[in-house]
Design a protein around this motif. Sequence first.
Motif, mmCIF file in Angstrom:
data_model
loop_
_atom_site.group_PDB
_atom_site.id
_atom_site.type_symbol
_atom_site.label_atom_id
_atom_site.label_comp_id
_atom_site.label_asym_id
_atom_site.label_seq_id
_atom_site.Cartn_x
_atom_site.Cartn_y
_atom_site.Cartn_z
ATOM 1 N N LYS A 99 -54.736 -67.234 30.901
ATOM 2 C CA LYS A 99 -54.101 -68.159 30.035
ATOM 3 C C LYS A 99 -52.754 -67.673 29.688
ATOM 4 C CE LYS A 99 -54.544 -71.600 26.733
ATOM 5 N NZ LYS A 99 -55.367 -72.445 25.798
ATOM 6 N N GLU A 100 -51.467 -68.394 30.181
ATOM 7 C CA GLU A 100 -50.393 -68.024 29.820
ATOM 8 C C GLU A 100 -49.684 -69.120 29.314
ATOM 9 O OE1 GLU A 100 -48.491 -65.304 30.283
ATOM 10 O OE2 GLU A 100 -50.532 -64.239 31.133
ATOM 11 N N THR A 101 -48.532 -69.235 28.821
ATOM 12 C CA THR A 101 -47.656 -70.308 28.428
ATOM 13 C C THR A 101 -47.559 -71.618 29.345
ATOM 14 O OG1 THR A 101 -45.485 -69.314 28.408
ATOM 15 C CG2 THR A 101 -46.563 -69.376 26.172
ATOM 16 N N PHE A 103 -49.063 -71.862 32.597
ATOM 17 C CA PHE A 103 -50.292 -72.091 33.180
ATOM 18 C C PHE A 103 -51.526 -71.664 32.528
ATOM 19 C CE2 PHE A 103 -49.132 -67.919 34.844
ATOM 20 C CZ PHE A 103 -50.110 -67.396 35.039
ATOM 21 N N ALA A 104 -52.726 -72.282 33.197
ATOM 22 C CA ALA A 104 -53.968 -71.504 32.725
ATOM 23 C C ALA A 104 -55.022 -71.513 33.885
ATOM 24 C CB ALA A 104 -54.720 -72.375 31.622
ATOM 25 N N ILE A 105 -55.514 -70.534 34.198
ATOM 26 C CA ILE A 105 -56.460 -70.589 35.359
ATOM 27 C C ILE A 105 -57.985 -70.580 34.867
ATOM 28 C CG2 ILE A 105 -57.216 -69.273 37.248
ATOM 29 C CD1 ILE A 105 -54.249 -68.200 37.700
ATOM 30 N N GLY A 106 -58.925 -71.246 35.170
ATOM 31 C CA GLY A 106 -60.047 -71.427 34.700
ATOM 32 C C GLY A 106 -60.982 -71.678 35.853
ATOM 33 N N TRP A 107 -62.198 -71.611 35.794
ATOM 34 C CA TRP A 107 -63.163 -71.923 36.642
ATOM 35 C C TRP A 107 -64.167 -72.933 36.366
ATOM 36 C CZ3 TRP A 107 -62.312 -68.773 41.004
ATOM 37 C CH2 TRP A 107 -61.277 -67.893 40.938
ATOM 38 N N ARG A 108 -64.651 -73.679 37.284
ATOM 39 C CA ARG A 108 -65.819 -74.575 37.149
ATOM 40 C C ARG A 108 -66.554 -74.522 38.339
ATOM 41 N NH1 ARG A 108 -65.109 -78.811 40.618
ATOM 42 N NH2 ARG A 108 -62.953 -79.285 41.052
ATOM 43 N N LYS A 109 -68.112 -75.107 38.204
ATOM 44 C CA LYS A 109 -68.901 -74.844 39.099
ATOM 45 C C LYS A 109 -68.773 -76.136 39.814
ATOM 46 C CE LYS A 109 -71.959 -71.612 37.226
ATOM 47 N NZ LYS A 109 -73.372 -71.171 36.743
#
Length: 162
Positions: A99-101, A103-109
Amino acid sequence: MASLYEINQSILNCVEVEPGTTVNMETGEVIDLEKLSLLKMERSEKIRNIALWIKNLKADAKALKEEKEGFYKRQKAAENKAAQLESYLANVLDGEKVKETEFAIGWRKSKAVTITDEKKLPEIFLIAQPPKVDKTAIGKALKDGEDVPGAELIENMNIQIK
């Protein structure tokens, strides 16, 4: 200004009854040959203008099609590059959240169906598709003299403007 159809009708309705005298058979109006000649010139000018307009419209359409194809290629290149970079990033991060200002990188199944052997699938899961007509093959067969029931080769007269 008269339409091309109206000019054609005016010319077709004129009959020369004696040298130098022309009569409009529809109205009975006497038209001198000079006026008939002007109608023909007006018709010729309209045909010229329409033909040139058609040429311009076709050139515009071709240019727009080429531009559209160029944009499509650029779009596909951008989409493919984004997919490559996304795959690369997914491999590098391996499930890590960032997580940055900006962008944000997350994951979902998610779940996806993978077909391992299409021949083993029950018929209920298969979508029937209507057969498509192969006009190219039919045209070739007809040109080669074969008889194709339900089809015939028709000769058309297509206008060409160069």
